[in-house]
Design a protein around this motif. Structure first.
Motif, short mmCIF file in Angstrom:
data_model
loop_
_atom_site.label_atom_id
_atom_site.label_comp_id
_atom_site.label_asym_id
_atom_site.label_seq_id
_atom_site.Cartn_x
_atom_site.Cartn_y
_atom_site.Cartn_z
N THR A 83 -9.53 19.06 9.07
CA THR A 83 -9.09 18.21 7.92
C THR A 83 -8.33 16.76 8.56
OG1 THR A 83 -7.00 19.66 8.11
CG2 THR A 83 -8.72 19.99 6.25
N GLU A 84 -7.35 17.11 9.33
CA GLU A 84 -6.57 15.99 9.80
C GLU A 84 -5.51 16.26 10.94
OE1 GLU A 84 -4.33 13.77 6.79
OE2 GLU A 84 -3.79 15.68 6.02
N GLY A 85 -4.80 15.36 11.48
CA GLY A 85 -4.06 15.40 12.51
C GLY A 85 -2.61 16.27 11.71
N SER A 86 -1.64 16.52 12.73
CA SER A 86 -0.48 17.12 12.10
C SER A 86 0.15 15.92 11.11
CB SER A 86 0.25 17.76 12.88
OG SER A 86 0.85 16.68 14.19
N SER A 87 0.27 14.78 11.57
CA SER A 87 0.77 13.61 10.60
C SER A 87 -0.08 12.36 10.79
CB SER A 87 2.19 13.28 10.99
OG SER A 87 2.55 12.96 12.28
N SER A 88 -1.51 12.57 10.79
CA SER A 88 -2.19 11.43 11.12
C SER A 88 -3.69 11.89 10.52
CB SER A 88 -2.44 11.04 12.54
OG SER A 88 -2.89 12.50 13.08
N ASN A 89 -4.33 10.78 10.31
CA ASN A 89 -5.65 10.99 9.99
C ASN A 89 -6.57 10.92 11.30
OD1 ASN A 89 -5.08 9.05 7.23
ND2 ASN A 89 -5.96 11.11 6.91
N ILE A 134 -6.64 16.11 2.47
CA ILE A 134 -6.02 15.28 3.40
C ILE A 134 -5.06 14.21 2.66
CG2 ILE A 134 -7.93 15.41 5.13
CD1 ILE A 134 -8.52 12.64 4.63
N LEU A 135 -4.26 13.67 3.60
CA LEU A 135 -3.53 12.55 2.95
C LEU A 135 -4.49 11.23 2.95
CD1 LEU A 135 -0.64 11.59 1.74
CD2 LEU A 135 -0.32 10.59 4.15
N LYS A 136 -4.37 10.29 2.17
CA LYS A 136 -5.29 9.18 2.10
C LYS A 136 -4.31 8.13 2.86
CE LYS A 136 -7.97 5.73 -0.46
NZ LYS A 136 -7.99 5.32 -1.88
N ARG A 145 0.93 -1.26 0.01
CA ARG A 145 -0.05 0.00 0.01
C ARG A 145 0.86 1.20 -0.18
NH1 ARG A 145 -5.39 -0.53 1.47
NH2 ARG A 145 -6.03 -2.65 2.18
N HIS A 146 2.02 1.21 0.82
CA HIS A 146 2.74 2.27 0.71
C HIS A 146 3.54 2.68 -0.56
CE1 HIS A 146 2.72 3.49 5.21
NE2 HIS A 146 2.60 2.10 5.20
N LEU A 147 3.98 1.42 -1.05
CA LEU A 147 4.62 1.65 -2.58
C LEU A 147 3.58 2.14 -3.49
CD1 LEU A 147 6.75 -1.50 -2.67
CD2 LEU A 147 7.45 0.74 -1.85
N THR A 166 0.55 5.38 10.27
CA THR A 166 1.67 4.29 10.50
C THR A 166 2.26 4.14 11.90
OG1 THR A 166 1.98 4.30 8.06
CG2 THR A 166 3.86 3.22 9.47
N SER A 167 2.73 5.34 12.46
CA SER A 167 3.54 5.51 13.57
C SER A 167 2.51 5.19 14.71
CB SER A 167 4.22 6.80 13.57
OG SER A 167 4.50 7.36 12.60
N LEU A 168 1.31 5.91 14.83
CA LEU A 168 0.47 5.70 15.86
C LEU A 168 -0.50 4.47 15.97
CD1 LEU A 168 -0.52 9.61 15.86
CD2 LEU A 168 0.88 8.54 17.68
N1 PDD Z 1 2.50 10.56 8.58
N2 PDD Z 1 -2.10 12.21 7.32
C1 PDD Z 1 -0.58 13.04 7.08
C2 PDD Z 1 -0.65 14.38 6.97
C3 PDD Z 1 0.45 12.52 7.60
O1 PDD Z 1 1.74 13.00 7.40
C4 PDD Z 1 0.14 10.86 7.66
C5 PDD Z 1 1.44 10.00 7.94
C6 PDD Z 1 -0.88 10.40 7.71
C7 PDD Z 1 -1.38 8.84 8.04
O2 PDD Z 1 -0.87 8.14 6.97
P1 PDD Z 1 -0.46 6.61 7.16
O3 PDD Z 1 -1.57 5.96 7.88
O4 PDD Z 1 -0.34 6.09 5.78
O5 PDD Z 1 0.90 6.27 7.93
C8 PDD Z 1 -2.25 11.20 7.61
C9 PDD Z 1 3.75 9.63 8.55
C10 PDD Z 1 3.64 8.82 9.51
C11 PDD Z 1 4.84 10.70 9.04
O6 PDD Z 1 4.89 11.83 8.62
O7 PDD Z 1 5.71 10.20 9.85
#
Ligand code: PDD
Length: 286
Positions: free
Chosen positions: A178-184, A202-204, A47-49, A244-246
């Motif tokens: 919208t979403e978190g700083s690096s999360s949905n 937002i990022l999917k 999925r990441h690729l 991915t991290s949380l």
């Molecule tokens: N961040 N939204 C944003 C803005 C993100 O940066 C991320 C991921 C997500 C969640 O995506 P995923 O479930 O594919 O990890 C949503 C990564 C982890 C980061 O920047 O470290």
């Protein structure tokens, strides 16, 4: 040992260096992915690729590595570093060329990758995160996982300055989250799971997609993909973030307002439990 990879070579991190005219360095002209390693195995790498390829296509960065090669490099990094539980970061920049805004001719993208030891924050998963509400300052193509992360950097730092664990972003013009700083970001309201639709704002997330496709249907929950206001979120029974991290992490307060009864909600906990089971199945039992 923390290890890196750059354009075909594996190198200990401390001996890696960046070319001063790498466009990632000068323009943020590139894309990235963060993938997780559990028990020495890559989780949800396909999925990441796929998302990596999409981000590159959207930015018109030529694709020079096959998925099989990227997978092999992931496993080589795991083997060389000896890291069993960690995160792999990789980025493609458009390449190295004399600085000019438009795309340079005939450059080959630079691929770099790093691996670090890490495990999900179990404390946050168990007790929940307290978050700050912060204006979404990002550009209008948040669906691309680009290297430009200043909006997220400022949001996360503003939260840290207040002693909080994360930031939930909202657009000032519409007053919609919208979403978190690096999360949905998700809420549970009247038993339904609400989250922002996957458009350019937002990022999917890979974790979001896994929940939607492999977990939520099995648990019989219903999703409303519709943007909502901060006020609506504060009246929710539960809130959580995914990445991915949380993985799946409860949010128990936003801007000092308690969500629900201020403890991780039942639906959130069931989603985390199912997500962990999936990791077990894919990375420990296979
Ligand atoms: N961040 N939204 C944003 C803005 C993100 O940066 C991320 C991921 C997500 C969640 O995506 P995923 O479930 O594919 O990890 C949503 C990564 C982890 C980061 O920047 O470290």
């Amino acid at each position: 040992m923390e290890y890196g990879f750059f354009n075909g070579q594996f190198i200990p991190l401390e001996s890696a260096s960046v070319n001063l005219e790498d466009r990632g360095y000068q323009f943020g002209d590139g894309i990235y992915e963060v993938t997780r390693v559990y028990n020495g195995k890559c989780f949800a790498l396909d999925r990441h690729l796929a998302r990596c390829r999409r981000s590159m296509r959207e930015l018109r960065i030529p694709i020079t590595y096959m998925d099989e090669e990227l997978t092999a490099i992931h496993y080589d990094l795991i083997a060389k570093s000896g890291i069993k539980d960690g995160t792999i970061y990789f980025q493609f920049t458009r390449g190295t060329a004399k600085r000019t805004h438009a795309f340079p001719d005939q450059v080959i993208p630079n691929l770099s990758m790093t691996i670090h030891e890490s495990t999900p924050n179990r404390q946050w998963q168990e007790h929940g995160m307290e978050c700050l509400l912060f204006e979404d300052l990002r550009w209008l193509r948040c669906d691309i996982k680009s290297l430009n992360l200043l909006g997220s950097v400022l949001a996360k730092q503003a939260a840290h300055d207040k002693g909080l664990q994360g930031a939930i972003q909202f657009r000032k013009d519409t007053n919609l989250i919208t979403e978190g700083s690096s999360s949905n970001f998700f809420i549970v309201k009247d038993g339904l799971i609400w989250t922002h639709p996957t458009d350019h704002l937002i990022l999917k997330g890979v974790t979001r997609s896994i929940l939607f496709e492999e977990i939520i249907p099995q648990l019989g929950y219903t999703v409303v993909e519709k943007a909502f206001t901060p006020e609506f979120a504060l009246s929710a029974e539960e809130a959580f973030v995914t990445s991915t991290s949380l993985e799946v992490t409860p949010v128990i307060a936003i801007d000092g307002h308690t969500i629900g009864n201020g403890t991780p909600g039942k639906i959130t906990q069931s989603l985390l439990e199912s997500y962990r089971k999936l990791i077990q199945k894919e990375c420990y039992q296979a």
